[in-house]
Design a protein around this motif. Structure first.
Motif, PDB file in Angstrom:
ATOM      1  N   THR A  82       8.148  -5.341   2.164  1.00 14.28           N
ATOM      2  CA  THR A  82       7.773  -4.161   1.152  1.00 14.28           C
ATOM      3  C   THR A  82       5.762  -4.215   1.231  1.00 14.28           C
ATOM      4  N   LEU A  84       4.574  -5.641  -1.073  1.00 18.12           N
ATOM      5  CA  LEU A  84       4.327  -6.648  -1.420  1.00 18.12           C
ATOM      6  C   LEU A  84       4.241  -8.042  -0.151  1.00 18.12           C
ATOM      7  N   ARG A  87       9.841  -9.659   2.530  1.00 19.97           N
ATOM      8  CA  ARG A  87      11.427 -11.285   1.822  1.00 19.97           C
ATOM      9  C   ARG A  87      11.387 -12.241   2.551  1.00 19.97           C
ATOM     10  N   PHE A  98       8.719 -12.298  -2.038  1.00 23.18           N
ATOM     11  CA  PHE A  98       7.880 -11.423  -1.237  1.00 23.18           C
ATOM     12  C   PHE A  98       7.145 -12.137  -0.613  1.00 23.18           C
ATOM     13  N   GLN A 100       3.521 -12.167   1.429  1.00 25.29           N
ATOM     14  CA  GLN A 100       1.753 -12.011   2.717  1.00 25.29           C
ATOM     15  C   GLN A 100       1.490 -12.693   2.901  1.00 25.29           C
ATOM     16  N   CYS A 105       1.938 -14.543  -2.552  1.00 27.78           N
ATOM     17  CA  CYS A 105       3.719 -14.548  -2.733  1.00 27.78           C
ATOM     18  C   CYS A 105       3.858 -14.093  -3.889  1.00 27.78           C
ATOM     19  N   THR A 106       5.102 -12.845  -4.398  1.00 21.82           N
ATOM     20  CA  THR A 106       5.611 -12.706  -4.956  1.00 21.82           C
ATOM     21  C   THR A 106       7.048 -12.194  -4.948  1.00 21.82           C
ATOM     22  N   VAL A 108       9.558 -12.093  -7.735  1.00 21.00           N
ATOM     23  CA  VAL A 108      10.466 -10.328  -9.125  1.00 21.00           C
ATOM     24  C   VAL A 108      11.942 -10.674  -9.179  1.00 21.00           C
TER      25      VAL A 108
END
Length: 127
Positions: A82, A84, A87, A98, A100, A105-106, A108
């Motif tokens: 995504t 973000l 995954r 997620f 990058q 780092c996200t 969710v």
């Protein structure tokens, strides 16, 4: 084959709970703090949460680690790539992480997580 049950030395005592991170309410950015005992008073200190996170491990984290709550987190988490990032981990019935590379780092989720759950999710921010 025989199995033997070995009683725990601390079976009657609950594990101590610690808070070892803070989340900025406005940005969702996660900041590690010195572990603070949150309870209960009579507990066994054999929890991994009381230990400071290894500084060399922290250096491998992307420059930004953040946490978002979203009603459609489970739908978003069905996609492996995504905006973000890629995954890295699915948190069953809760959300996902997620990454990058070297940027962000996200985490969710559909709802709030405990400090322990959030700390475990941060571990997948290191590739």
């Amino acid at each position: 084959m025989a199995f033997f049950a070995v009683p725990s030395l601390h079976a009657a005592e609950p594990l101590c709970e610690y808070r070892n991170l803070e989340v900025d309410a406005k940005t969702g950015d996660i900041r590690f703090i010195t572990p603070v005992k949150t309870g209960p008073e009579d507990c066994t200190d054999s929890s991994a949460a009381q230990v400071e996170i290894d500084p060399s491990w922290r250096q491998k984290l992307p420059s930004r680690v953040r946490w978002m709550q979203s009603a459609d987190a489970l739908t978003l988490c069905q996609t492996s790539q995504t905006p973000l990032g890629r995954r890295m981990l699915v948190l069953p019935q809760q959300g996902c992480v997620f990454l990058q590379m070297q940027q962000a780092c996200t985490i969710v989720t559909t709802q709030a997580l405990s400090h322990a759950q959030l700390t475990n999710a941060v571990r997948s921010c290191v590739p």
